[in-house]
Write an enzyme that holds these catalytic residues in place. Structure first.
Site, short mmCIF file in Angstrom:
data_model
loop_
_atom_site.label_atom_id
_atom_site.label_comp_id
_atom_site.label_asym_id
_atom_site.label_seq_id
_atom_site.Cartn_x
_atom_site.Cartn_y
_atom_site.Cartn_z
N SER A 119 0.79 -1.22 0.00
CA SER A 119 0.00 0.00 0.00
C SER A 119 0.82 1.28 0.00
O SER A 119 0.31 2.35 -0.34
CB SER A 119 -0.95 0.02 1.20
OG SER A 119 -0.22 -0.16 2.41
N ASP A 149 -2.85 8.26 7.87
CA ASP A 149 -3.82 7.35 8.47
C ASP A 149 -3.09 6.44 9.47
O ASP A 149 -1.92 6.69 9.76
CB ASP A 149 -4.57 6.56 7.38
CG ASP A 149 -3.67 5.62 6.58
OD1 ASP A 149 -2.53 5.33 7.02
OD2 ASP A 149 -4.10 5.14 5.51
N HIS A 206 0.06 4.88 7.20
CA HIS A 206 0.81 5.47 6.10
C HIS A 206 1.15 6.94 6.35
O HIS A 206 0.32 7.69 6.86
CB HIS A 206 0.00 5.39 4.79
CG HIS A 206 -0.48 4.00 4.49
ND1 HIS A 206 -1.73 3.56 4.85
CD2 HIS A 206 0.14 2.97 3.88
CE1 HIS A 206 -1.88 2.30 4.47
NE2 HIS A 206 -0.76 1.92 3.89
#
Length: 368
Positions: free
Chosen positions: A38, A333, A336
Site C-alpha cells: 500500500s 492514516d 501510512h
C-alpha cells in the site's frame, strides 16, 4: 509521386517512433517499474472485486491533483509518484488499468515509461493477508504481470531493444510490512517453520526468489526498501496508554531488515550486471519522528485521518474525521505517512545521506 509521399510518411513515422524509445535529458531513466504494497499502490486494488482494501474514496486523495481519490493510501501523492518524479518520468500507471483480461494489455504504449504492480495489504508470500482480505496481488503475481509486460515490449521494440531498456530502467520493491504483521509472529499454517527466525528466513528466501525472476525477465537495477518502523505507526501507538512505540514489532522489523542487504549482496555476487540500492526506511522514519519539528511536522504520533486514540484504532474511512493542516502531520492514516512525509522519504533515498542508502543512492544507481 503518391507512392513517394507514402514512403516519406512511413520513414517519418518510423523516425518518430524510434525517437520515442530514447528518453530526454530531463529523464534520468527510461522507465520505473514498481512492486509492493500500500505504500506504493496507485490504484491496482481498485480493480479487485473481492477485497475491502481500497482507497478510492475521499478523504484519500484530498490533496491529489483535482482532489481525486485514486487508490493511493495518502492525502496526495505517494512514494511511487515521487520516485518517478525525481527520475523525470510520469507516474507509472497501475497495471490493472491497462488490461481488460488476464494477459491482454490494451494500452501497451503506456508501458514504455513503466508500470505499477503494487497491491495494498499484499506481501512477499502468496498467502499473506489473504485470510483477512480475500483478493490481493502477492509479489509472485506482480512479477508474473511484469513477465507479460516484458513479452509485450519485446514484441513492440524487438528483444534486443527491450532488454537494453529494461537494463537502464529502475525496479523498485517496497514490501515486507504485511508479512511481518500477518505471518512472521504466528504459527506457520504448513507446520514447516516453527520459529520466528525460520519464518523470517522463509520470507527473505521468497523475496530473493522473486528478485531472481525479475532479473531473468530483464531487470538489472533494483531499489529495495527495508520495512519502516511499524511499531511507531499510529495504529500500534493507539493500543498503548502512553502512546509509545511497540518495540516488539520494531524489533521484528529490525531483524527482518538486517537480512535484506546481505541477501542483496549475495544475489549480486551470483548474477551478472546486477546493481542495487538498499534503502533504510526504518532509519528514515525514526529520524522524522525524533526530529519532527526540524522537518515541519507539529504532530508525529497521531494520524490525520482515522478514529480512536491517536486516530489510529480505526482506519481512514469516508466518514472519518481528518485534519485540515495535513502538511503538519507525519502520518496520514493509522499506517501510512502523509504526502509530505513520503516526499521527504524519497528525498532521502534519492540523494542520500549515505547512511540511509547503500551501497549507492538511487541517483547514483540510475547513473550507472
Amino acid at each position: 509521386m503518391a507512392n513517394s509521399n507514402i514512403v516519406l510518411l512511413l520513414i517519418n513515422f518510423h523516425l518518430i517512433f524510434l525517437s520515442s524509445l530514447n528518453f530526454s535529458e530531463a529523464q534520468l531513466a527510461p522507465a520505473v517499474f514498481i512492486f509492493g504494497d500500500s505504500l506504493v499502490d496507485v490504484g491496482n486494488n481498485n480493480y479487485l472485486k473481492n477485497t475491502v482494501v481500497k482507497a478510492n474514496f475521499l478523504p484519500h486523495g484530498i490533496d491529489y491533483p483535482g482532489m481525486k481519490p485514486t487508490g493511493r493510501f495518502c492525502n496526495g501523492k505517494n512514494v511511487a509518484d515521487f520516485i518517478a518524479e525525481r527520475a523525470g518520468l510520469p507516474s507509472s500507471p497501475p497495471y490493472l488499468s491497462l488490461v481488460s483480461r488476464p494477459g491482454k494489455i490494451d494500452n501497451a504504449t503506456s508501458l514504455l515509461t513503466g508500470a505499477n504492480f503494487a497491491s495494498a495489504a499484499a506481501g512477499i508470500l502468496n498467502n499473506t493477508g489473504i485470510a483477512l482480505y480475500k483478493e490481493l496481488i502477492p509479489l509472485a503475481t506482480q512479477v508474473d504481470y511484469f513477465a507479460t509486460v516484458s513479452e509485450e515490449l519485446k514484441q513492440q521494440l524487438g528483444p534486443s531493444a527491450a532488454q537494453k531498456r529494461f537494463a537502464k530502467s529502475v525496479f523498485v520493491i517496497v514490501t515486507g510490512s504485511n508479512d511481518i504483521i500477518y505471518y512472521v509472529p504466528f504459527a506457520d499454517p504448513s507446520g514447516k517453520y516453527n520459529t520466528q527466525q525460520q519464518r523470517m528466513d522463509f520470507v527473505l528466501d521468497t523475496l530473493e526468489e522473486q528478485l531472481r525472476r525479475l532479473y531473468d525477465y530483464g531487470a538489472r537495477k533494483f531499489v529495495v526498501t527495508g520495512v519502516s518502523a511499524l511499531g511507531c505507526c499510529p495504529f500500534l501507538r493507539a493500543w498503548d496508554e502512553g502512546g509509545v512505540c511497540n518495540e516488539v514489532v520494531n524489533s521484528l522489523t529490525v531483524t527482518f531488515n538486517e537480512g535484506i542487504e546481505p541477501m542483496l549482496r549475495k544475489l549480486k555476487s551470483e548474477v551478472k550486471d546486477m546493481s542495487y540500492t538498499y534503502c533504510d526506511s526504518y532509519g528514515i522514519l525514526q529520524n522524522l519522528i525524533q526530529n519532527a519539528k526540524l522537518y515541519g511536522f507539529d504532530e508525529n504520533k497521531a494520524a490525520c485521518c482515522g478514529q480512536g486514540n491517536y486516530r489510529g484504532k480505526l482506519t481512514c474511512m469516508r466518514t472519518s474525521p481528518y485534519c485540515s493542516n495535513r502538511s503538519d502531520y507525519l502520518f496520514w492514516d493509522p499506517f501510512h505517512p502523509t504526502e509530505a512525509g513520503q516526499r521527504i522519504l524519497v528525498d532521502n533515498i534519492f540523494d542520500g545521506p549515505s547512511k540511509y542508502t547503500f551501497p549507492l543512492t538511487v541517483r547514483q544507481l540510475i547513473a550507472l
